[in-house]
Design an enzyme around this catalytic site. Structure first.
Site, PDB file in Angstrom:
ATOM      1  N   LYS A 217       0.902  -1.353  -0.053  1.00 60.75           N
ATOM      2  CA  LYS A 217      -0.137  -0.062  -0.076  1.00 60.75           C
ATOM      3  C   LYS A 217       0.860   1.214  -0.074  1.00 60.75           C
ATOM      4  O   LYS A 217       1.902   1.263   0.772  1.00 60.75           O
ATOM      5  CB  LYS A 217      -1.007   0.018   1.320  1.00 60.75           C
TER       6      LYS A 217
ATOM      7  N   CYS B  95      -3.154   9.104  -6.410  1.00 57.59           N
ATOM      8  CA  CYS B  95      -4.058   8.884  -5.165  1.00 57.59           C
ATOM      9  C   CYS B  95      -5.105  10.286  -5.149  1.00 57.59           C
ATOM     10  O   CYS B  95      -4.365  11.340  -5.125  1.00 57.59           O
ATOM     11  CB  CYS B  95      -3.287   8.830  -3.863  1.00 57.59           C
TER      12      CYS B  95
ATOM     13  N   ASN C 270      -4.657   4.606 -12.247  1.00 56.27           N
ATOM     14  CA  ASN C 270      -5.316   4.823 -10.889  1.00 56.27           C
ATOM     15  C   ASN C 270      -6.702   5.175 -11.133  1.00 56.27           C
ATOM     16  O   ASN C 270      -7.316   4.958 -12.384  1.00 56.27           O
ATOM     17  CB  ASN C 270      -4.634   5.866  -9.865  1.00 56.27           C
TER      18      ASN C 270
ATOM     19  N   GLY D 138      -7.206  -1.618 -13.768  1.00 59.65           N
ATOM     20  CA  GLY D 138      -8.439  -0.707 -13.997  1.00 59.65           C
ATOM     21  C   GLY D 138      -9.448  -1.740 -14.429  1.00 59.65           C
ATOM     22  O   GLY D 138      -9.337  -2.479 -15.502  1.00 59.65           O
TER      23      GLY D 138
HETATM   24  C1  DHB Z   1      -5.365   5.603  -1.862  1.00 62.78           C
HETATM   25  C2  DHB Z   1      -6.067   5.705  -2.820  1.00 62.78           C
HETATM   26  C3  DHB Z   1      -5.608   5.503  -3.994  1.00 62.78           C
HETATM   27  O1  DHB Z   1      -6.240   5.348  -5.321  1.00 62.78           O
HETATM   28  C4  DHB Z   1      -4.288   5.409  -4.198  1.00 62.78           C
HETATM   29  O2  DHB Z   1      -3.544   5.070  -5.439  1.00 62.78           O
HETATM   30  C5  DHB Z   1      -3.237   5.221  -2.864  1.00 62.78           C
HETATM   31  C6  DHB Z   1      -3.993   5.399  -1.757  1.00 62.78           C
HETATM   32  C7  DHB Z   1      -5.805   5.943  -0.407  1.00 62.78           C
HETATM   33  O3  DHB Z   1      -6.871   6.752  -0.339  1.00 62.78           O
HETATM   34  O4  DHB Z   1      -5.367   5.665   0.453  1.00 62.78           O
END
Ligand code: DHB
Length: 595
Positions: A330, A417, A481, A533
């Site tokens: 993450k 993000c 994304n 995606g």
């Molecule tokens: C988050 C959301 C995303 O689309 C991403 O690429 C990375 C993090 C988030 O909100 O934590």
């Protein structure tokens, strides 16, 4: 023309035409039906039962008082419209619109007809035959199908006084006399009388053959065509068919019967599959799936056993990733971070919207806790990073390198993000910021560190962003994304997410992703694309590859299907088995062509 717009119809009966024929004679009762309004050759549309946007057009095979007859061939999987129509029980009410289309008028000067029906296409010819009977115009009815069961019954033609010897059947798997309806037509045309016309309805390739036979003998030929239909009333211009004079006509309003001599047959007939001729792809390891992504300056990323991964933020790094080519972390920021107000997830019929907000323990946790776990797995790792300034991205990279624990881990630079006003996407919407972030990360990375850039789809031109990323030193792109989106609760009149909006993911994202992947692929940046995606099946993943991705990531679908990576790998192998000219999965990359 008066429409029966969205009349209710009641199912009177719905019976299979023969044991396991897969074809159903659906009789619908419409109380206030004014049958003289319906012309032979017209069709009606039945409201989709599986939530698809387009109602399905079916030829009205017969009008009997207040009852309309339709022949429905059940095709596709259990959830398909036709299978659902096939399951309709007597008494059920459905929506119907129509009659659509121009319908048939006997042609001036034509004294005899040959009606040529392929499979359920014959249904449209039944009312035309009845009209010819009414007008005392002689005809013969030629009917063909793949199997005997595929021939639809014409009892009502016989009821209407058509001599049985005017009906000729043929089917492809007949052991005694196999053949196609066009064989019957060829024979009939050889003995033809003057002033004759052919009317044909059936699959496209059959229609083309009918036209060729008629064209060679200068015989008048009408064909009934089917195209995907939107509004059904001539407004949306979706069901367009191209004519030789380069104009477009609409199947729903101008058709479905057209003069075959006016149709642009090259545009009408689908082209054969694109051959998978091995392009001059870069060298790949032995084995059909193991993949090397080649970045800039001889940097490489090996994805073993397959170029399939779970996207950032979607799976525990300690989980079983045997089948995946790499484990993706993450996104981490520099420091520990609390995310956005709750609720952060919103489920939709087509996927989900998240507004998590980059919550996490910062790089200290990544270095102290996660990198040792990664090392223990022995797998290739991909560390996703996000910052609030270009310098912060650089600092994260610097600290990761300084930890001495990165090993051969790869970096994914998240500039997409959508859930933090200052981090992530705020860089990905601008090529200068993209370049700055990428350049500083590259500066602090060890020279052979493979770095992936993850751009956002929320831009006018993603290629410009990728070009900037390449200049800054990116080795590959994860495309893409999430798209920005939101949802609203109509009872509380509040947005469903604490932050008001977030990133849309799930099945609907497949289509923007395919578009963006193909756009970047065609821009020839010379760097590999990792597709992300909307992938929820092996076929979706194949589409990413055909669009131009060399590897793929699964996100939302991995929540509900813990075996998705294995399933995609198996589908890849199966596809290579079905398409022998492709030896390695990389042979299919970017092979999708214009129709
Ligand atoms: C988050 C959301 C995303 O689309 C991403 O690429 C990375 C993090 C988030 O909100 O934590």
């Amino acid at each position: 023309m008066k429409k029966l717009t969205l009349e209710k119809a009641k199912v009177l009966s719905n019976e299979e035409t023969g044991t396991d024929s897969g074809i159903f004679l659906l009789k619908l009762k419409i109380d206030n039906l004014k049958s003289p309004l319906i012309r032979p050759g017209q069709f009606a549309r039945l409201r989709s039962l599986n939530g698809r946007p387009f109602p399905r057009p079916f030829a009205i095979a017969r009008v009997n008082g207040h009852v309309l007859y339709f022949y429905i061939k059940a095709v596709g999987d259990n959830s398909s419209n036709t299978r659902q129509f096939a399951r309709l029980e007597p008494g059920v009410e459905i929506n119907i619109s129509g009659p659509h289309g121009k319908g048939f008028e006997p042609l001036p000067g034509i004294k005899r007809y040959l009606l040529v029906g392929g499979g359920v296409g014959a249904a449209e010819l039944f009312p035309i035959a009845e009209e010819l009977i009414r007008n005392k115009i002689p005809f013969e009815f030629l009917q063909g199908a793949k199997t005997k069961k595929g021939l639809i019954f014409h009892d009502h033609l016989l009821d209407n006084g058509v001599w049985p010897d005017l009906i000729h059947d043929i089917w492809e798997d007949d052991p005694d006399q196999p053949g196609q309806v066009t064989d019957l037509l060829e024979k009939a045309l050889a003995e033809r009388l003057p002033d004759q016309a052919v009317i044909a309805c059936g699959p496209k390739l059959m229609l083309r053959k009918v036209f060729d036979l008629c064209g060679a003998r200068n015989v008048t030929c009408l064909v009934s065509v089917a195209e995907v239909m939107g509004c059904g009333c001539g407004v949306c211009h979706g069901c367009a068919i191209k004519m030789i004079d380069k104009t477009y006509r609409q199947v729903c309003d101008d058709g479905p019967l057209f003069d075959a001599y006016q149709i642009d047959w090259t545009a009408f007939i689908p082209k054969p599959p694109v051959a998978l001729i091995s392009r001059s792809r870069k060298k790949q390891p032995n084995g059909p799936l193991k993949t090397i992504l080649y970045g800039q300056e001889r940097r490489r990323l090996i994805l073993n056993p397959a170029p399939v991964m779970i996207a950032s933020g979607c799976s525990d790094i300690a989980a079983d990733h045997q089948a995946a080519g790499a484990i993706i972390f993450k996104s981490t920021m520099l420091e520990k971070k609390i995310g956005n107000p709750m609720p952060r997830l919103c489920e939709l019929p087509c996927g989900a919207i998240n507004s998590i907000g980059l919550e996490g323990g910062g790089i200290k946790q990544v270095i102290d806790e996660y990198l040792p776990i990664l090392k223990a797995t022995g797998k290739q790792g991909i560390i996703s990073i996000a910052g609030r300034t270009a310098d912060e991205y650089g600092l994260i990279m610097k600290k990761l390198e300084q930890s001495g624990k990165l090993g051969r881990a790869v970096i994914e630079v998240n500039i997409s993000c959508p859930n933090d006003d200052r981090a992530g996407m705020s860089f990905g919407v601008d090529p200068h910021d993209t370049f700055q972030v990428m350049e500083i990360v590259r500066h602090h990375a060890s020279p052979n560190r493979f770095i992936i850039l993850k751009p956002t789809p929320n831009v006018t031109d993603i290629v410009v962003i990728c070009q900037a990323g390449k200049q800054g030193g990116a080795d590959a792109f994860t495309i893409c994304n999430t798209l920005l989106g939101t949802d609203i609760d109509i009872e509380t009149r509040r947005f469903k997410l604490g932050r008001g909006f977030g990133g849309l993911s799930g099945p609907l994202m497949l289509y923007p992703a395919l578009y963006l992947i193909s756009k970047v692929y065609r821009a020839n940046l010379g760097l590999p694309i990792i597709g992300s995606g909307g992938i929820s099946s092996g076929d979706d993943a194949l589409k990413h590859l055909l669009a131009g991705a060399s590897a793929i990531q699964v996100g939302t679908a991995s929540f509900s299907d813990s075996n998705i990576v294995e399933k995609i790998n198996s589908r890849f192998l199966e596809y290579l088995g079905e398409n022998k000219e492709a030896e390695h999965i990389q042979d299919i990359v970017g092979m999708a062509q214009q129709p």
